[in-house]
Design a protein around this motif. Structure first.
Motif: not given
Length: 247
Positions: A1, A174, A176
């Motif tokens: 992440m 995640g 983005t």
């Protein structure tokens, strides 16, 4: 992440024919099928139905799932598949290492040294890409890949990290931020390449070059990073120079 706070440029690499010379998932599942004579016989029975499906994008997931199932009948879940992947990589370390493309890895490392947020997005199982990247000390790189699940006593592709689903799975993982740079060989990665501020086509099939030039922004690099049998302009690193990342 990705870490919270300010996000560095997001750089996405495909894996097969981009960092690795070949289709790593096909190599894995071919080995899994050949482990037992009855798996080979099963795959041969399935080939007339599922083989043609692999060649066409709308049916590719179904076609691949057929052969994945032939190689995994009897496995109880993804953990057993991951253990087999690790065994496969250990048994074929020399051959796999030879398929990693030095030019690609140099560009990959340059992005990491520059502080870019580098992620690998692949149609192969993520454990396979992680295990192969461990040969070159990149095992800490995030990998988004095809997820498998139970199917008729074996395993099948539950979510194929392919075409638009690759973008969906990246976002769900995640990542983005806008894609700053994307590297891929495949027409199946058009959604990723079109989403990138700076797409880079590497090691494409010759038949796809005109299409890439037509649909991607003018001046998009189309390069060959030392992948035999593939198109693209050879870069200096293919001859021992120092390839450069897209700035």
């Amino acid at each position: 992440m990705p870490a919270a706070g300010d996000t560095p440029p997001l750089v996405v690499f495909d894996f097969d024919h981009t960092l690795y010379d070949g289709d790593s998932g096909s190599h894995l599942f071919a080995w899994m099928i050949r482990r037992r004579w009855w798996r080979t016989a099963l795959a041969l029975l399935l080939a007339p139905l599922f083989g043609p499906m692999v060649a066409y994008q709308p049916t590719r997931r179904v076609g691949i799932s057929g052969f994945v199932w032939a190689g995994t009948v009897g496995l109880r879940g993804p953990r057993e598949l991951d253990a087999l992947i690790d065994r496969y990589v250990a048994l074929h370390a020399e051959q796999i290492r030879a398929r990693l493309l030095p030019v690609a890895l140099a560009v990959f490392q340059q992005h990491r040294v520059a502080g870019d947020q580098v992620v690998v997005a692949t149609g192969a199982p993520p454990e396979l890409a992680r295990a192969i990247l461990a040969f070159v000390a990149h095992e800490d790189v995030p990998v988004v890949g095809t997820l498998v699940g139970p199917r008729l006593g074996g395993l099948g592709a539950a979510r194929h990290c392919h075409f638009q689903m690759k973008m969906t799975m990246l976002r769900e993982a995640g990542f983005t931020a806008p894609v700053a740079v994307a590297y891929s060989d495949s027409s199946a990665d058009l959604p990723l390449l079109l989403a990138a501020e700076r797409p880079v086509v590497v090691n494409p099939k010759q038949a796809n070059v005109a299409m890439f030039r037509n649909v991607l922004p003018a001046g998009t690099p189309i390069l060959n990073w030392g992948c035999p049998g593939r198109a693209g302009e050879p870069v200096p690193g293919s001859a021992g120079g120092a390839p450069q990342r897209v700035p």
